[in-house]
Scaffold this motif. Structure first.
Motif, PDB file in Angstrom:
ATOM      1  N   ASN A  38      -6.726   4.153  -1.084  1.00 11.44           N
ATOM      2  CA  ASN A  38      -5.311   3.911  -1.358  1.00 11.44           C
ATOM      3  C   ASN A  38      -4.997   2.420  -1.334  1.00 11.44           C
ATOM      4  O   ASN A  38      -4.348   1.896  -2.252  1.00 11.44           O
ATOM      5  CB  ASN A  38      -4.436   4.634  -0.342  1.00 11.44           C
ATOM      6  CG  ASN A  38      -2.960   4.352  -0.561  1.00 11.44           C
ATOM      7  OD1 ASN A  38      -2.386   4.725  -1.575  1.00 11.44           O
ATOM      8  ND2 ASN A  38      -2.350   3.651   0.396  1.00 11.44           N
ATOM      9  N   LEU A  80      -6.172   2.184  -5.354  1.00  8.53           N
ATOM     10  CA  LEU A  80      -4.973   2.736  -5.982  1.00  8.53           C
ATOM     11  C   LEU A  80      -3.804   1.755  -5.995  1.00  8.53           C
ATOM     12  O   LEU A  80      -3.005   1.754  -6.948  1.00  8.53           O
ATOM     13  CB  LEU A  80      -4.563   4.029  -5.267  1.00  8.53           C
ATOM     14  CG  LEU A  80      -5.469   5.237  -5.530  1.00  8.53           C
ATOM     15  CD1 LEU A  80      -5.033   6.420  -4.680  1.00  8.53           C
ATOM     16  CD2 LEU A  80      -5.454   5.612  -7.004  1.00  8.53           C
ATOM     17  N   THR A  81      -3.687   0.917  -4.962  1.00 13.18           N
ATOM     18  CA  THR A  81      -2.598  -0.067  -4.955  1.00 13.18           C
ATOM     19  C   THR A  81      -2.656  -0.954  -6.189  1.00 13.18           C
ATOM     20  O   THR A  81      -1.641  -1.187  -6.863  1.00 13.18           O
ATOM     21  CB  THR A  81      -2.666  -0.910  -3.670  1.00 13.18           C
ATOM     22  OG1 THR A  81      -2.282  -0.091  -2.564  1.00 13.18           O
ATOM     23  CG2 THR A  81      -1.742  -2.107  -3.745  1.00 13.18           C
ATOM     24  N   GLU A 114     -10.022   7.841   2.349  1.00  6.09           N
ATOM     25  CA  GLU A 114      -8.789   7.990   1.570  1.00  6.09           C
ATOM     26  C   GLU A 114      -7.842   6.815   1.801  1.00  6.09           C
ATOM     27  O   GLU A 114      -7.201   6.319   0.861  1.00  6.09           O
ATOM     28  CB  GLU A 114      -8.112   9.305   1.927  1.00  6.09           C
ATOM     29  CG  GLU A 114      -8.860  10.522   1.387  1.00  6.09           C
ATOM     30  CD  GLU A 114      -8.267  11.833   1.870  1.00  6.09           C
ATOM     31  OE1 GLU A 114      -7.246  11.787   2.594  1.00  6.09           O
ATOM     32  OE2 GLU A 114      -8.817  12.900   1.526  1.00  6.09           O
ATOM     33  N   SER A 115      -7.756   6.343   3.038  1.00 11.83           N
ATOM     34  CA  SER A 115      -6.898   5.198   3.342  1.00 11.83           C
ATOM     35  C   SER A 115      -7.398   3.934   2.655  1.00 11.83           C
ATOM     36  O   SER A 115      -6.610   3.160   2.095  1.00 11.83           O
ATOM     37  CB  SER A 115      -6.839   4.980   4.855  1.00 11.83           C
ATOM     38  OG  SER A 115      -6.061   3.851   5.173  1.00 11.83           O
ATOM     39  N   THR A 167       0.812  -1.216   0.000  1.00 14.68           N
ATOM     40  CA  THR A 167       0.000   0.000   0.000  1.00 14.68           C
ATOM     41  C   THR A 167       0.847   1.268   0.000  1.00 14.68           C
ATOM     42  O   THR A 167       0.309   2.364  -0.187  1.00 14.68           O
ATOM     43  CB  THR A 167      -0.943   0.028   1.215  1.00 14.68           C
ATOM     44  OG1 THR A 167      -0.187   0.117   2.424  1.00 14.68           O
ATOM     45  CG2 THR A 167      -1.823  -1.219   1.258  1.00 14.68           C
ATOM     46  N   ASP A 168       2.143   1.144   0.198  1.00 13.07           N
ATOM     47  CA  ASP A 168       3.064   2.268   0.054  1.00 13.07           C
ATOM     48  C   ASP A 168       3.162   2.607  -1.436  1.00 13.07           C
ATOM     49  O   ASP A 168       3.534   1.744  -2.239  1.00 13.07           O
ATOM     50  CB  ASP A 168       4.430   1.879   0.614  1.00 13.07           C
ATOM     51  CG  ASP A 168       5.498   2.949   0.442  1.00 13.07           C
ATOM     52  OD1 ASP A 168       5.284   3.906  -0.329  1.00 13.07           O
ATOM     53  OD2 ASP A 168       6.558   2.813   1.062  1.00 13.07           O
ATOM     54  N   PRO A 169       2.857   3.835  -1.848  1.00  8.83           N
ATOM     55  CA  PRO A 169       2.848   4.162  -3.281  1.00  8.83           C
ATOM     56  C   PRO A 169       4.156   3.877  -4.008  1.00  8.83           C
ATOM     57  O   PRO A 169       4.152   3.695  -5.234  1.00  8.83           O
ATOM     58  CB  PRO A 169       2.524   5.656  -3.297  1.00  8.83           C
ATOM     59  CG  PRO A 169       1.745   5.889  -2.042  1.00  8.83           C
ATOM     60  CD  PRO A 169       2.369   4.967  -1.025  1.00  8.83           C
ATOM     61  N   ARG A 202      -1.776   1.053  -9.392  1.00 10.20           N
ATOM     62  CA  ARG A 202      -0.325   1.266  -9.512  1.00 10.20           C
ATOM     63  C   ARG A 202       0.380  -0.003  -9.998  1.00 10.20           C
ATOM     64  O   ARG A 202       1.286   0.061 -10.840  1.00 10.20           O
ATOM     65  CB  ARG A 202       0.245   1.701  -8.164  1.00 10.20           C
ATOM     66  CG  ARG A 202      -0.236   3.056  -7.674  1.00 10.20           C
ATOM     67  CD  ARG A 202       0.345   3.359  -6.301  1.00 10.20           C
ATOM     68  NE  ARG A 202      -0.285   4.532  -5.709  1.00 10.20           N
ATOM     69  CZ  ARG A 202      -0.900   4.553  -4.528  1.00 10.20           C
ATOM     70  NH1 ARG A 202      -0.964   3.450  -3.783  1.00 10.20           N
ATOM     71  NH2 ARG A 202      -1.435   5.668  -4.072  1.00 10.20           N
TER      72      ARG A 202
END
Length: 242
Positions: A113, A117-118, A109-110, A66-68, A121
Motif C-alpha cells: 500500500n 499503490l500510493t 499488504e501494508s 498512504t491513505d487511499p 494512485r
C-alpha cells in the motif's frame, strides 16, 4: 543549464524532509511552483519556509499520502491552487526492516500500500491533467533495492520492485501523450531514514541536495526522451549490471 520548468506546477509527496524535501527544493530553485505534503508538524512548516526563501510559490498540505483517499485530494488541491499539474514526484516512507521468512500477510499488504499503490494512485490522478496539457513529468522515488535486494529489507524490496514493474509498463502507455515516467533509485543518503536503520558503517553517504538535482533534471524539458528508466543514485554501490 536552464531546465525549462519555470512556471511549471509540481506536486512532491512526503516532502517535509529527506529526499522528498530535497527534490521539492531543487524544483523550486529552477522556478517551479511546488506543492509539498507530509503528516504535519514542524518539519512541514520548515520545508515550506525553505522553499519560500528560494523565491518560489509553495502550497503545504498536511496529508498522509498512504491513505487511499489522499492522492485525489492532493491533486485536486494542486489544480485548484495553481490551475494545473505538470510534474509529479511520488515519494513515501519505507517500511520497517524485516527478514523475508518473518513477515506476515499484513506486513506485506501494508508495504505494498505505502510503496506501490500510493504511487499508482498518485499517477492515476495526475495523468488526466498532464494529458490535457500535452506535457508531463513523473518521477517515482524508490530504492536501489529494485536492482539489488537489500538484506533485512524484504518488505521494501518486494513493494518497490513491484512498483518498478508497473512503472516500466505505464511509461510505454504515456510516452505518446508527452508524459515521461521514471523511477529514481537512491542508495544510502544522509537522511533520517538511513539513520533509523542504523547508519551506513564506513560507507560514504550521498547528499540529499544532489539527489534532488537528479530528480529535477528528469522532470525537465531536457529529459523529454528519457522515460521508462530506473536511475540509480547510489555512488556506485550497486554491483548488478542491469
Amino acid at each position: 543549464m536552464d531546465l525549462g520548468i519555470a512556471g511549471k506546477v509540481a506536486l512532491v509527496t512526503a516532502s517535509s524532509k529527506g529526499l522528498g524535501r530535497a527534490s521539492a527544493e531543487a524544483l523550486a530553485t529552477d522556478g517551479a511552483k511546488v506543492v509539498i505534503c507530509a503528516r504535519g508538524g514542524d518539519a512541514l512548516r520548515d520545508a515550506e519556509k525553505s522553499i519560500i526563501s528560494l523565491g518560489a510559490e509553495v502550497l503545504a498540505i498536511e496529508a498522509d499520502v498512504t491513505d487511499p483517499a489522499q492522492p485525489a485530494r492532493l491533486v485536486a488541491a494542486t489544480v485548484e491552487r495553481f490551475g494545473g499539474l505538470d510534474i509529479l514526484v511520488a515519494n513515501a516512507g519505507g517500511p520497517r526492516p524485516a527478514r523475508a521468512s518473518e513477515v506476515s500477510d499484513d506486513d506485506i499488504e501494508s508495504a505494498v500500500n505505502a510503496n506501490l499503490l500510493t504511487s499508482v494512485r498518485l499517477v492515476r490522478e495526475a495523468v488526466p491533467h498532464m494529458r490535457a496539457a500535452g506535457w508531463g513529468r513523473i518521477c517515482l522515488i524508490t530504492s536501489s533495492s529494485i536492482k539489488q535486494p537489500i538484506p533485512t529489507l524484504s518488505l521494501s524490496n518486494t513493494a518497490r520492485t513491484g512498483l518498478w514493474a508497473w512503472a516500466k509498463t505505464a511509461a510505454a502507455d504515456l510516452v505518446d501523450d508527452g508524459i515521461t515516467l521514471n523511477t529514481v533509485c537512491p542508495g544510502l543518503h544522509n537522511t533520517d531514514r538511513v539513520k533509523s536503520l542504523g547508519g551506513s558503517g564506513n560507507l560514504r553517504l550521498g547528499d540529499p541536495a544532489d539527489f534532488g538535482k537528479v530528480v529535477a533534471f528528469l522532470c525537465s524539458q531536457a529529459a523529454a526522451f528519457v522515460s521508462g528508466t530506473a536511475v540509480l543514485v547510489d555512488g556506485a554501490a550497486t554491483a548488478g549490471l542491469f
